[in-house]
Design a protein around this motif. Structure first.
Motif, short mmCIF file in Angstrom:
data_model
loop_
_atom_site.label_atom_id
_atom_site.label_comp_id
_atom_site.label_asym_id
_atom_site.label_seq_id
_atom_site.Cartn_x
_atom_site.Cartn_y
_atom_site.Cartn_z
N LEU A 148 -0.07 40.56 24.96
CA LEU A 148 1.13 39.75 24.79
C LEU A 148 0.94 38.38 25.42
O LEU A 148 1.36 37.36 24.87
CB LEU A 148 2.33 40.47 25.41
N GLU A 149 0.29 38.34 26.55
CA GLU A 149 0.03 37.06 27.22
C GLU A 149 -0.86 36.19 26.35
O GLU A 149 -0.70 34.97 26.29
CB GLU A 149 -0.63 37.30 28.58
N GLY A 150 -1.80 36.81 25.64
CA GLY A 150 -2.65 36.05 24.73
C GLY A 150 -1.86 35.43 23.60
O GLY A 150 -2.12 34.30 23.17
N LEU A 151 -0.85 36.16 23.08
CA LEU A 151 0.01 35.62 22.02
C LEU A 151 0.80 34.43 22.53
O LEU A 151 1.03 33.46 21.81
CB LEU A 151 0.95 36.70 21.51
N ARG A 152 1.22 34.49 23.80
CA ARG A 152 1.97 33.37 24.38
C ARG A 152 1.10 32.12 24.46
O ARG A 152 1.59 31.00 24.34
CB ARG A 152 2.48 33.75 25.77
N ARG A 153 -0.18 32.30 24.71
CA ARG A 153 -1.08 31.14 24.86
C ARG A 153 -1.57 30.60 23.51
O ARG A 153 -2.10 29.49 23.46
CB ARG A 153 -2.28 31.53 25.71
N THR A 154 -1.39 31.36 22.45
CA THR A 154 -1.90 30.96 21.14
C THR A 154 -1.03 29.89 20.51
O THR A 154 0.21 29.95 20.57
CB THR A 154 -1.95 32.18 20.20
N ARG A 155 -1.66 28.92 19.90
CA ARG A 155 -0.92 27.90 19.14
C ARG A 155 -0.59 28.45 17.75
O ARG A 155 -1.41 29.14 17.15
CB ARG A 155 -1.72 26.61 19.03
N TRP A 156 0.58 28.09 17.24
CA TRP A 156 1.03 28.58 15.94
C TRP A 156 1.30 27.42 14.99
O TRP A 156 1.67 26.33 15.40
CB TRP A 156 2.31 29.40 16.10
N VAL A 157 1.13 27.69 13.69
CA VAL A 157 1.55 26.76 12.65
C VAL A 157 2.65 27.47 11.85
O VAL A 157 2.46 28.59 11.38
CB VAL A 157 0.38 26.33 11.73
N LEU A 158 3.80 26.81 11.75
CA LEU A 158 4.94 27.37 11.02
C LEU A 158 5.45 26.36 10.00
O LEU A 158 5.06 25.19 10.00
CB LEU A 158 6.09 27.71 11.98
N LEU B 62 10.07 36.33 19.02
CA LEU B 62 10.93 36.64 20.15
C LEU B 62 11.20 38.14 20.23
O LEU B 62 11.26 38.72 21.33
CB LEU B 62 12.25 35.88 20.04
N GLN B 63 11.34 38.79 19.07
CA GLN B 63 11.55 40.24 19.06
C GLN B 63 10.33 40.98 19.61
O GLN B 63 10.46 42.08 20.14
CB GLN B 63 11.85 40.71 17.64
N HIS B 64 9.16 40.37 19.48
CA HIS B 64 7.94 40.99 20.00
C HIS B 64 7.66 40.57 21.44
O HIS B 64 6.61 40.91 21.99
CB HIS B 64 6.74 40.62 19.11
N GLY B 65 8.58 39.81 22.04
CA GLY B 65 8.48 39.54 23.46
C GLY B 65 7.83 38.24 23.86
O GLY B 65 7.47 38.07 25.03
N PHE B 66 7.66 37.29 22.94
CA PHE B 66 7.07 36.01 23.34
C PHE B 66 7.65 34.86 22.53
O PHE B 66 8.11 35.03 21.40
CB PHE B 66 5.54 36.04 23.17
N GLU B 67 7.66 33.70 23.15
CA GLU B 67 8.09 32.45 22.50
C GLU B 67 6.86 31.78 21.93
O GLU B 67 5.92 31.46 22.66
CB GLU B 67 8.76 31.53 23.52
N PRO B 68 6.79 31.58 20.60
CA PRO B 68 5.58 30.99 20.02
C PRO B 68 5.42 29.52 20.40
O PRO B 68 6.40 28.78 20.45
CB PRO B 68 5.80 31.13 18.50
N ASP B 69 4.18 29.12 20.66
CA ASP B 69 3.86 27.71 20.92
C ASP B 69 3.62 27.06 19.56
O ASP B 69 2.53 27.13 19.00
CB ASP B 69 2.62 27.62 21.79
N ILE B 70 4.66 26.44 19.02
CA ILE B 70 4.59 25.87 17.67
C ILE B 70 4.00 24.47 17.77
O ILE B 70 4.69 23.49 18.05
CB ILE B 70 5.98 25.84 17.02
N ALA B 71 2.70 24.39 17.54
CA ALA B 71 2.00 23.11 17.68
C ALA B 71 1.94 22.34 16.37
O ALA B 71 1.78 21.12 16.37
CB ALA B 71 0.57 23.35 18.19
N TYR B 72 2.05 23.05 15.24
CA TYR B 72 1.89 22.42 13.93
C TYR B 72 2.98 22.91 12.98
O TYR B 72 3.36 24.09 13.00
CB TYR B 72 0.51 22.76 13.34
#
Length: 293
Positions: free
Chosen positions: A184-194, A210-220
């Motif tokens: 889960l910590e790895g998902l938090r550190r991952t950059r996302w494109v949405l 958020l339902q899976h427990g993390f706020e996505p880092d939306i970089a793109y």
């Protein structure tokens, strides 16, 4: 008797929010629309528009009138469909609009099928986002819209429109191939494109994270899902990708087992109420169903 064309102009002002926007959408001048609405107001015998700042808004009487216009147009659509059904050949012009993914993967096949099966049918196409397409459809600028919707979105369709489900398209999470993400910590550190902020797809993806427990880092952000796929392939971002796109791209990407979403978007064909029995619309629906199997 009230003039149907003027009623449609009033409805367009309601849909677009102003006389200027309605005139622009219909390729009329502001003064031409204002003049026609003035004549409609005279025929109706009650005020239909009232000034608000520099613009106008519909009066309660006009709102009620627009409600009746939807029913009138549905009857006219059905009448046109009944007339066309008496023709042994599917003919006329069919204006199709669709969102980006289906435009890339399926629309060329559908247009080819329609041209082969119905040579007298003149097919026109434009690529739009679903939100814009619904307005174009209600405004009679297009005849058929292929739209997608994500889990959690309202399935309520405006009364003047008719929708039929074409297929469900699974949407899965894909993580950068060269990135070690197994927690889960790895998902938090991952950059996302949405997709762009404010869109239905963006809201769905963020809620899912958020339902899976993390706020996505939306970089793109981009409305083009092929761009999303390429960003994942390049190891630059994680993304939610629909199966239709992944299959068409013939990518070697595999969906994430860490973020197994089991989510599906709905792909529907939408037309104006009363037009669903029009031969050209039926032929279009059948072609999409065939190529989406």
């Amino acid at each position: 008797m009230l003039d149907v064309h003027r009623l449609v102009l009033l409805r367009e002002v309601k849909l677009r929010g102003s006389i200027t926007a309605a005139a622009r959408a219909l390729s009329y001048t502001h003064s031409a629309v204002s003049q026609q609405l003035g004549l409609l107001e005279k025929d109706a015998g009650v005020p239909l528009l009232e000034k608000v700042g520099r613009g106008v808004r519909l009066t309660p009487a006009a709102e009620e009138l627009v409600h009746h216009v939807d029913g009138i147009l549905a009857i006219l659509e059905k009448a046109e469909a009944d007339l066309a059904a008496g023709d042994s050949e599917v003919r006329g012009t069919l204006r199709i609009a669709a969102f980006t993914t289906i435009s890339r993967t399926t629309v060329p096949q559908v247009i080819g099928t329609l041209q082969r099966r119905h040579p007298a049918l003149d097919v026109r196409f434009r690529q739009v986002e679903p939100e814009d397409g619904l307005l174009l459809l209600s405004s009679r600028r297009i005849d058929v819209l292929v739209a997608d919707s994500y889990p959690g979105a309202s399935e309520t369709m405006p009364a003047d429109l008719h929708a039929v489900l074409l297929t469900h398209d699974p949407v899965r999470a894909y993580l950068p191939a060269d990135l070690e993400v197994d927690t889960l910590e790895g998902l938090r550190r991952t950059r996302w494109v949405l997709e762009p902020s404010g869109t239905e797809a963006h809201g769905w993806a963020r809620r899912l994270c958020l339902q899976h427990g993390f706020e996505p880092d939306i970089a793109y952000e981009s409305p083009d899902l092929l761009f999303h796929l390429r960003m994942v392939e390049a190891g630059l971002a994680a993304a939610f990708l629909p199966d239709l796109l992944v299959r068409d791209a013939r990518t070697q990407l595999a969906p994430s087992t860490l973020l197994d979403t089991h989510q599906r978007r709905r792909i529907s064909l939408v037309c104006r109420a009363g037009a669903e029995h029009r031969p050209a619309v039926r032929a279009c629906r059948e072609a999409f169903v065939h190529h989406l199997r």
